[in-house]
Enzyme design. Structure first.
Site, PDB file in Angstrom:
ATOM      1  N   MET A 181       0.950  -1.274  -0.045  1.00  0.00           N
ATOM      2  CA  MET A 181       0.139  -0.009   0.083  1.00  0.00           C
ATOM      3  C   MET A 181       0.906   1.277   0.016  1.00  0.00           C
ATOM      4  SD  MET A 181      -2.966  -1.197  -0.128  1.00  0.00           S
ATOM      5  CE  MET A 181      -3.805  -2.714   0.130  1.00  0.00           C
ATOM      6  N   CYS A 182       0.361   2.399  -0.653  1.00  0.00           N
ATOM      7  CA  CYS A 182       1.163   3.565  -0.727  1.00  0.00           C
ATOM      8  C   CYS A 182       0.343   4.743  -0.367  1.00  0.00           C
ATOM      9  CB  CYS A 182       1.812   3.507  -2.030  1.00  0.00           C
ATOM     10  SG  CYS A 182       2.520   1.973  -2.846  1.00  0.00           S
TER      11      CYS A 182
END
Length: 327
Positions: free
Chosen positions: A1-2
């Site tokens: 995730m970012c």
């Protein structure tokens, strides 16, 4: 995730920054791709050839795959995980057929501005083709920004491709981008100042001091909370005076959403963590990479030598000096 965001300093120079949060060790490093480079494709036999040179974080897997970067025209882009993605099963005649993990290379190699992106992307077909490293069809969406500050988010679901103008300059992961924008309506009470006193009957309740305006700011590591937290800090952080100050400011903004190892465990026992942070100066253009294990920032500026190189150029990550011991 970012998490990703755009940012403008006092000189009106625009930046794009991101955290790369993932469980699988990607092993990327800064890579400069020259002009007129031909990429093979997992989605088509002919592949595609780029017009513009660019620099970003990537890895050579029988050809370079980049996940973020900035090109010579001042267009920056980052690919972020997006579970709701739905891609085409078949190629389209007359279109540029790309696997999801190839889209960022195509954008940086062929797009000169956000208006140019909107026009050219009409002839792009994103296909459900596995990535050779991960062995899966990588579900992605993309944030793209240019050196005027214009920014969009690209998402493809069952109802087709959407290129959505990004009014807040922030992007995270699932759910879809429009949902995140609507969710900001739940946080209009947030502000960087103190809350005023409130009366409850005859009692006057005062806040406990500075920071009370941010009560309710979510602090967990979900994409929903990271989006809100980044939108708030981006909006209210002091404007940096120049490039160096802007990169420093961006490190502090992303510190708010960086995920240390062990704090985000997946169902299979593996965990996501922030493998690196990337910063893109869209005015210069220049790419900065800051890895988890060593907070030293490696800087690579696009030069005519790199742009006209006969092959991609890969750079080693810089390492820190020994800590100074003070007696």
């Amino acid at each position: 995730m970012c998490t990703s965001l755009t940012y403008k300093n006092a000189n009106d120079d625009w930046f794009l920054a991101r955290t790369m949060d993932f469980g699988f060790e990607l092993g990327g490093r800064p890579v400069a791709i020259p002009r007129r480079h031909h990429f093979t494709s997992d989605a088509s036999a002919e592949g595609f050839t780029t017009n513009y040179g660019f620099v970003g974080a990537g890895r050579n897997l029988n050809g370079y795959i980049l996940v973020d970067g900035v090109n010579e025209k001042g267009v920056g882009a980052a690919a972020l995980y997006f579970n709701e993605s739905v891609y085409a099963d078949q190629p389209q005649n007359g279109a540029t057929n790309l696997a999801s993990h190839e889209v960022l290379n195509w954008i940086l190699g062929n797009v000169a501005s956000i208006p140019d992106l909107k026009k050219k992307f009409e002839k792009v077909n994103i296909m459900a083709v596995p990535n050779s490293l991960l062995k899966i069809v990588v579900p992605l969406h993309w944030i793209v920004a240019d050196n005027t500050g214009a920014s969009v988010v690209i998402e493809q679901q069952a109802d087709g491709v959407k290129i959505i103008d990004n009014p807040v300059g922030v992007m995270a992961n699932s759910p879809e981008f429009d949902w995140h924008l609507k969710n900001l309506n739940n946080y209009v009470q947030l502000n960087p100042a103190l809350h005023s006193a409130k009366s409850y009957g005859t009692l006057v309740a005062n806040g406990f001091g500075a920071g009370t305006g941010a009560l309710g700011l979510p602090g967990d590591y979900t994409s929903v909370s990271r989006f809100i937290r980044t939108a708030f800090t981006r909006q209210h952080t002091e404007v940096a005076k120049d490039t160096d100050a802007a990169i420093n400011t961006l490190t502090h903004i992303l510190n708010n959403v960086e995920i240390p190892k062990g704090l985000k465990i997946q169902a299979d026992g593996d965990f996501d963590y922030t493998q690196y942070r990337g910063y893109m100066n869209l005015a210069t253009p220049t790419f900065y990479m800051q890895p988890y294990a060593d907070q030293t920032i490696t800087k690579v500026k696009l030069t005519e030598e790199l742009l006209n190189s006969k092959a991609p150029v890969e750079f080693k990550l810089q390492t820190h000096q020994q800590f100074n011991e003070v007696n």
